[in-house]
Design an enzyme around this catalytic site. Structure first.
Site, mmCIF file in Angstrom:
data_model
loop_
_atom_site.group_PDB
_atom_site.id
_atom_site.type_symbol
_atom_site.label_atom_id
_atom_site.label_comp_id
_atom_site.label_asym_id
_atom_site.label_seq_id
_atom_site.Cartn_x
_atom_site.Cartn_y
_atom_site.Cartn_z
ATOM 1 N N PRO A 32 47.433 39.611 38.946
ATOM 2 C CA PRO A 32 46.781 38.306 38.916
ATOM 3 C C PRO A 32 45.339 38.339 38.433
ATOM 4 C CG PRO A 32 47.156 39.041 41.174
ATOM 5 C CD PRO A 32 47.907 39.967 40.283
ATOM 6 N N ASN A 33 45.020 37.337 37.656
ATOM 7 C CA ASN A 33 43.674 37.052 37.146
ATOM 8 C C ASN A 33 43.226 37.982 36.029
ATOM 9 O OD1 ASN A 33 43.093 34.809 38.925
ATOM 10 N ND2 ASN A 33 43.013 36.327 40.558
ATOM 11 N N ARG A 43 35.196 36.264 32.094
ATOM 12 C CA ARG A 43 34.380 36.008 33.291
ATOM 13 C C ARG A 43 33.959 37.358 33.870
ATOM 14 N NH1 ARG A 43 35.504 31.497 32.095
ATOM 15 N NH2 ARG A 43 36.267 29.702 33.264
ATOM 16 N N TYR A 76 33.920 43.660 35.211
ATOM 17 C CA TYR A 76 35.149 44.036 34.496
ATOM 18 C C TYR A 76 34.953 44.293 32.998
ATOM 19 C CZ TYR A 76 37.246 42.397 38.844
ATOM 20 O OH TYR A 76 37.575 42.245 40.154
ATOM 21 N N ASN A 80 48.124 47.896 36.781
ATOM 22 C CA ASN A 80 46.937 47.405 37.478
ATOM 23 C C ASN A 80 47.417 46.199 38.270
ATOM 24 O OD1 ASN A 80 44.648 46.270 38.456
ATOM 25 N ND2 ASN A 80 43.469 46.433 36.550
ATOM 26 N N ALA A 88 44.631 42.156 42.715
ATOM 27 C CA ALA A 88 44.458 41.989 44.164
ATOM 28 C C ALA A 88 45.746 42.274 44.949
ATOM 29 C CB ALA A 88 43.957 40.580 44.461
ATOM 30 N N GLU A 104 48.447 54.191 38.514
ATOM 31 C CA GLU A 104 47.738 52.976 38.931
ATOM 32 C C GLU A 104 46.350 52.980 38.296
ATOM 33 O OE1 GLU A 104 47.288 52.865 43.181
ATOM 34 O OE2 GLU A 104 46.139 50.989 43.161
ATOM 35 N N HIS A 129 42.623 50.840 37.975
ATOM 36 C CA HIS A 129 41.688 49.768 38.340
ATOM 37 C C HIS A 129 40.488 49.857 37.420
ATOM 38 C CE1 HIS A 129 43.893 48.559 41.853
ATOM 39 N NE2 HIS A 129 44.057 49.838 42.123
ATOM 40 N N ARG A 169 33.275 48.828 46.245
ATOM 41 C CA ARG A 169 33.215 47.380 46.412
ATOM 42 C C ARG A 169 33.490 46.984 47.867
ATOM 43 N NH1 ARG A 169 36.409 44.506 41.719
ATOM 44 N NH2 ARG A 169 35.176 42.767 42.543
HETATM 45 O O1 CA2 Z 1 39.279 46.699 39.268
HETATM 46 C C1 CA2 Z 1 40.408 46.255 39.068
HETATM 47 O O2 CA2 Z 1 41.051 46.485 38.043
HETATM 48 C C2 CA2 Z 1 41.050 45.330 40.096
HETATM 49 O O3 CA2 Z 1 42.445 45.638 40.159
HETATM 50 C C3 CA2 Z 1 40.851 43.934 39.574
HETATM 51 C C4 CA2 Z 1 41.300 42.846 40.542
HETATM 52 C C5 CA2 Z 1 40.716 43.069 41.928
HETATM 53 O O4 CA2 Z 1 41.260 42.131 42.837
HETATM 54 C C6 CA2 Z 1 41.015 44.475 42.435
HETATM 55 O O5 CA2 Z 1 40.412 44.628 43.698
HETATM 56 C C7 CA2 Z 1 40.461 45.510 41.479
HETATM 57 C C8 CA2 Z 1 40.837 41.476 40.065
HETATM 58 C C9 CA2 Z 1 41.241 41.150 38.686
HETATM 59 C C10 CA2 Z 1 40.494 39.917 38.297
HETATM 60 O O6 CA2 Z 1 40.090 40.069 36.982
HETATM 61 C C11 CA2 Z 1 39.138 39.236 36.515
HETATM 62 C C12 CA2 Z 1 38.612 39.548 35.299
HETATM 63 C C13 CA2 Z 1 37.635 38.755 34.768
HETATM 64 C C14 CA2 Z 1 37.194 37.648 35.473
HETATM 65 C C15 CA2 Z 1 37.724 37.335 36.696
HETATM 66 C C16 CA2 Z 1 38.713 38.122 37.217
#
Ligand code: CA2
Length: 147
Positions: A11-12, A19, A24, A75, A78, A99, A101, A108
């Site tokens: 997700p996301n 963003r 990221y 990946n 969340a 996996e 990230h 974090r």
């Molecule tokens: O660091 C990572 O790759 C995560 O898997 C990314 C997830 C986060 O919930 C994990 O704890 C770590 C979030 C992905 C959201 O990605 C975005 C990218 C740009 C803007 C907003 C969200």
């Protein structure tokens, strides 16, 4: 016959590069996909790349991978921190799982420190930005290289 590697994004991650670049980075998921495809172009590997915001869709893709894939790079976003259902699906998949990230989840918030997926993964790459996806590919290129 080229071996198929599924690259699954949770997700996301469709917002990557659009963003929160301070966490990221500025590369989009499409750019990551293009780099990965270029890296495997003349290799034994072939990629199927997916992103979904829905846990059930990711589980269905893992089930699908059981029939055709020689590995999964995931990946889970969340869902890493919440989803025993994705862990169960991966446990029913018989080939290696890496996996990834983008951020270092251990640097974090504490709720990100534990991933349910890690116990199933051959390896976990965190905190190296989108380079982590290419490093995961290196694992499969080496694992499946023809001598
Ligand atoms: O660091 C990572 O790759 C995560 O898997 C990314 C997830 C986060 O919930 C994990 O704890 C770590 C979030 C992905 C959201 O990605 C975005 C990218 C740009 C803007 C907003 C969200």
């Amino acid at each position: 016959m080229r071996r198929l590697i599924y690259v699954l994004n949770g997700p996301n991650l469709n917002l990557l590069g659009k963003r929160q670049p301070q966490i990221y980075g500025s590369e989009t998921l499409q750019e990551v996909e293009a780099k990965m495809c270029l890296k495997v172009k003349d290799s034994e590997l072939q990629l199927q790349f997916y992103q979904s915001n829905h846990e059930g869709v990711i589980i269905d893709l893992i089930h699908q991978a059981r029939d055709c894939a020689a590995g999964i790079i995931i990946n889970p976003g969340a869902f890493s921190h919440t989803s025993i259902a994705i862990l169960d699906a991966l446990n029913a998949f018989e080939c290696p799982v890496i996996e990834v990230h983008i951020s270092n989840i251990h640097k974090r918030e504490s709720f990100r420190h534990h991933s349910w997926i890690s116990s199933r993964a051959e390896g976990v790459i965190a905190g190296l930005g989108t380079l982590g996806y290419l490093m995961a590919l290196d694992y499969f290129l080496q694992t499946y290289s023809v001598p």
